[in-house]
Structures are given as C-alpha cells and as structure tokens.
Motif scaffolding. Structure first.
Motif, PDB file in Angstrom:
ATOM      1  N   ASP A 100       0.829  -1.208   0.000  1.00 43.06           N
ATOM      2  CA  ASP A 100       0.000   0.000   0.000  1.00 43.06           C
ATOM      3  C   ASP A 100       0.869   1.266   0.000  1.00 43.06           C
ATOM      4  OD1 ASP A 100      -2.324  -1.503  -0.052  1.00 43.06           O
ATOM      5  OD2 ASP A 100      -2.662  -1.364   2.116  1.00 43.06           O
ATOM      6  N   GLN A 101       1.927   1.262   0.804  1.00 44.60           N
ATOM      7  CA  GLN A 101       2.853   2.404   0.829  1.00 44.60           C
ATOM      8  C   GLN A 101       3.516   2.588  -0.524  1.00 44.60           C
ATOM      9  OE1 GLN A 101       5.084   1.345   4.701  1.00 44.60           O
ATOM     10  NE2 GLN A 101       5.619   3.466   4.251  1.00 44.60           N
TER      11      GLN A 101
ATOM     12  N   GLU B 220       1.359   4.138  -3.318  1.00 42.24           N
ATOM     13  CA  GLU B 220       1.186   5.593  -3.229  1.00 42.24           C
ATOM     14  C   GLU B 220       2.280   6.326  -3.990  1.00 42.24           C
ATOM     15  OE1 GLU B 220       0.694   7.097   0.734  1.00 42.24           O
ATOM     16  OE2 GLU B 220      -0.794   5.556   1.228  1.00 42.24           O
ATOM     17  N   GLU B 221       3.500   5.784  -3.945  1.00 40.70           N
ATOM     18  CA  GLU B 221       4.634   6.435  -4.606  1.00 40.70           C
ATOM     19  C   GLU B 221       4.812   6.011  -6.054  1.00 40.70           C
ATOM     20  OE1 GLU B 221       9.475   6.822  -4.219  1.00 40.70           O
ATOM     21  OE2 GLU B 221       8.323   6.093  -2.507  1.00 40.70           O
TER      22      GLU B 221
ATOM     23  N   GLU C 269      10.932  -1.789  -2.348  1.00 42.34           N
ATOM     24  CA  GLU C 269      10.792  -1.575  -0.900  1.00 42.34           C
ATOM     25  C   GLU C 269      12.096  -1.219  -0.202  1.00 42.34           C
ATOM     26  OE1 GLU C 269      12.170  -5.808  -0.983  1.00 42.34           O
ATOM     27  OE2 GLU C 269      10.979  -4.517  -2.282  1.00 42.34           O
TER      28      GLU C 269
ATOM     29  N   LEU D 286      12.620   1.765   2.109  1.00 40.93           N
ATOM     30  CA  LEU D 286      11.812   1.775   3.332  1.00 40.93           C
ATOM     31  C   LEU D 286      12.502   1.064   4.490  1.00 40.93           C
ATOM     32  CD1 LEU D 286       8.280   0.992   1.817  1.00 40.93           C
ATOM     33  CD2 LEU D 286       9.290   3.229   2.347  1.00 40.93           C
TER      34      LEU D 286
END
Length: 125
Positions: free
Chosen positions: A16-17, A20-21, A94, A97
């Motif tokens: 989900d994160q 968004e990007e 990812e 992150l």
C-alpha cells in the motif's frame, strides 16, 4: 481452488505504501541474482515480463511471476509473501523503506495439488 501465492498483512501494508509512490506494482521471484532468491517488487512499467515467465497468481492486486525453469523446482510449493526489517541487496522497490520482501514456503498436500489455481506463461494473460 488453492492459491499458489499468499501474502501476510505486513506485506500488504508495504505494498500500500509503495503504490502511493509508484502506482501499480508486480512481483518477480528472483532466481538467484542480486538478493539470492528474494521476491522483487517493481512498478509495473519498470519490469518486462518475458515469454518464459510464469504468472503464479495475484497478491494484494499485484501479479506474481517467476521464470519457467524456477517454476519447475517450485511448482509443488505454496509461497507466502512476507516482509522483514533490513535492507536487501536488490533493486526491489521496498529497499528505501528499510525492509525487504521474502518468501516463506511449504509443500502442497496431495489433495491441494489436485486443486491448484492454473498458471499462465508469458506477459499476456
């Protein structure tokens, strides 16, 4: 039908994160390059699916592929996409992150093998 690929809630939250990007995403199970055999996440237009890549299924709205030669070894295995803290050594989305996707696996039972979701090969489904 028995799913070939599952996903944890923690992995869903990271997807989900990333959406968004980056927008829509896909996964390709690495065959040993870069980060060993880690699942790699890419924005959908940043990775070209080859004619020999096998679509195992979808997880949290993302197609999940691996090469046909790797599928020969893993076809009897259910994969669960998960995420753990730490930096991987790949080009997967990812990495910034501070986490990395990984696969947990188990063999299908004989009964499950009779009811598996079908796979498709190549970039067209």
């Amino acid at each position: 039908m028995v799913a070939r690929v599952l996903i944890t809630d923690a992995a869903k939250a990271i997807i989900d994160q990333l959406r968004e990007e980056h927008g829509e995403l896909l996964f390709h199970q690495s065959g040993g390059c870069c980060d060993g055999s880690s699942p790699m996440c890419f924005p959908i237009n940043d990775f070209k699916i080859g004619s020999h890549d096998v679509l195992l299924g979808r997880v949290h709205g993302c197609d999940f592929y691996m090469s046909d030669f790797q599928f020969e070894y893993w076809q009897h295995t259910q994969l669960t996409l998960d995420v753990v803290p730490g930096r991987g050594a790949s080009f997967s989305a990812e990495i910034p992150l501070g986490v990395r996707f990984l696969i947990r696996s188990r063999l299908f039972t004989e009964e499950e093998l009779q009811n598996l979701e079908p796979v498709s090969v190549g970039g067209s489904v």
